[in-house]
Motif scaffolding. Structure first.
Motif: not given
Length: 483
Positions: A239-243, A381-389, A408-411
């Protein structure tokens, strides 16, 4: 500005140009930053000049000048025509332009609070307050904050008879907290990386961002990342945040859809493109829920790619690039539209100043909102990622790797643990075809990318990318920082 443009236009046509257009551009900007409780940079600049573009002998010529008297304009017009005729000896075909109407128009972008009426002292006061709030957390070792404002007033005149006046005001602001511990560096940015959020707006945008209010949370996350678990490596739902999704759109849809890259007339910085002409209308770019437009109209949003007319005098349009997953369109100029047999440009030509020739550039290239709720995007379940590095993509825009600031780990649809040093990788079409859910309009944000480089000499342009959080099935995650 009108008088200057018409004098330059008359000079170019009088020297034999079969077509000519002139942009007179007056630009003002301000940049203010702070670093660890001190003023970082305060700068401002103003620039006024004219760019003259001509066709002569079936070839382009371009010259620019800040000498806006009659003699200066005549010299620049003569040089543009001379360059076109010199280039004609090496051309492989005559430049042909898709038809366009003439327009007489004046347009001003939305701006409730003129940012240049806000004193620099007030800018610094807010930035230093944010800085102090970030460093209140003792684990923050470097705090940075900034604001940037730009106003462009342009008059466009062409030998078609167009006379177009536009005024655009853009504002940007944001901050970052860095935390150094041993050999580890962690960072959290707000509201996005690359300086924050940027839009076509006045100082009211800075007020809407609630920068000071978010500083404690951002500082806490930067420090907490040191104690977080390393992002796992493997195939997971992502899951990706919108940014972050905005940058994904920029790199893996926006750049490859630029038709000059496809035709081979541009390859600097971002390379060429895998979207060859035979794939138009045929390639299944993404899953059926993926719909992407290039939309420069104000009704799409006040983005960095919003305007009334592009730098060829073509009106702003909504151009579908991907419809129900199928690749349906390119970003075009009048020349490239004619080259592939289309009747009209979709208005994607822009230059980053009066001294540069327009190039095909992204407008607001946006993933349209989906029909899923945020709960449906995060379910299971998923992995959620935010903000480019970090980001990397090959010169055909096909294989990519992105790093993000936090994961973030999503359960069971809930965040259960923070993850540090997350990354993901993929192949463009496989990635977009794995898109399984896109959140609705209420979660859609039009992000500003202020630093897109293209061309030589380099032109840096602002683009817009709208997105809602989205879910992708079985993506390779965690390899970039797994060591």
């Amino acid at each position: 500005m009108k008088h200057i443009a018409e004098e330059a236009l008359d000079a170019a046509v009088g020297r034999g140009a079969s077509y000519a257009d002139v942009r007179v551009l007056d630009t003002r900007d301000r940049y203010v930053s702070t670093k660890n409780g001190k003023t970082g940079t305060i700068s401002s600049s103003e620039s006024l000049g004219a760019g003259i573009r001509v066709l002569a002998g079936g070839c382009w010529g371009f010259a620019a000048t800040d000498d806006l008297g009659r003699q200066g304009l005549e010299r620049a017009a003569a040089l543009a025509v001379e360059l076109a005729r010199a280039g004609a000896g090496a051309k492989d075909r005559d430049v042909v332009l898709a038809p366009e109407e003439k327009y007489e128009a004046a347009w001003t972008s939305p701006c409730r609070i003129d940012p240049f009426t806000v004193p620099v002292e007030e800018n610094l006061k807010l930035l230093l307050a944010i800085d102090a709030e970030l460093r209140r957390n003792k684990g923050v070792t470097l705090a940075e904050a900034s604001m940037v404002f730009t106003r462009e007033r342009q008059f466009f005149a062409s030998s078609l008879g167009s006379r177009i006046q536009q005024s655009r005001t853009t504002s940007g602001a944001g901050f970052a907290a860095h935390s150094f511990r041993g050999n580890d560096i962690q960072k959290r940015s707000y509201p996005s990386s690359f300086g924050g959020q940027y839009q076509l707006a006045g100082y009211e945008m800075v007020e809407r961002l609630r920068l000071l209010e978010n500083a404690p949370r951002v500082a806490e996350e930067a420090v907490a990342l040191h104690s977080a678990d390393q992002c796992p490596e493997g195939e997971f739902d992502l899951v990706l945040d919108s940014s972050q999704l905005g940058l994904q759109i920029h790199e893996s849809i926006g750049h490859p859809a630029e038709l000059d890259r496809v035709l081979g007339s541009e390859a600097n910085y971002a390379g060429m493109s895998f979207l060859t002409l035979e794939q138009l209308g045929r390639l299944q770019y993404g899953s059926e829920i993926v719909n992407v437009v290039a939309d420069a109209r104000l009704e799409h949003g006040a983005g960095l790619g919003t305007f009334a007319f592009d730098d060829e005098g073509v009106p702003a349009q909504c151009a579908p690039l991907i419809v129900s997953g199928r690749f349906t369109g390119y970003l075009m100029s009048r020349e490239t539209a004619a080259r592939i047999g289309l009747p009209r440009s979709n208005g994607a030509m822009r230059a980053d100043g009066w001294s540069r020739m327009p190039l095909i550039r992204m407008t607001n290239v946006s993933l349209l909102p989906g029909e899923q709720s945020l709960e449906e995007v995060f379910e299971g379940d998923a992995i959620y990622l935010e903000t480019n590095r970090s980001w990397s993509i090959d010169d055909r825009r096909y294989n990519f790797q992105f790093g993000c600031e936090i994961g973030w780990e999503i359960r069971g649809g809930k965040r259960v643990r923070m993850l540090k040093n997350p990354s993901y990788t993929g192949i463009t079409t496989e990635f977009w075809n794995s898109c399984a859910a896109i959140a609705g309009r209420e979660h859609w944000v039009l992000w500003g990318t202020p630093n897109c480089g293209k061309g030589q000499p380099e032109q840096v342009m602002g683009t817009g990318h709208g997105a809602s959080p989205a879910r992708f099935r079985r993506v390779k995650i965690g390899a970039a920082y797994s060591g």
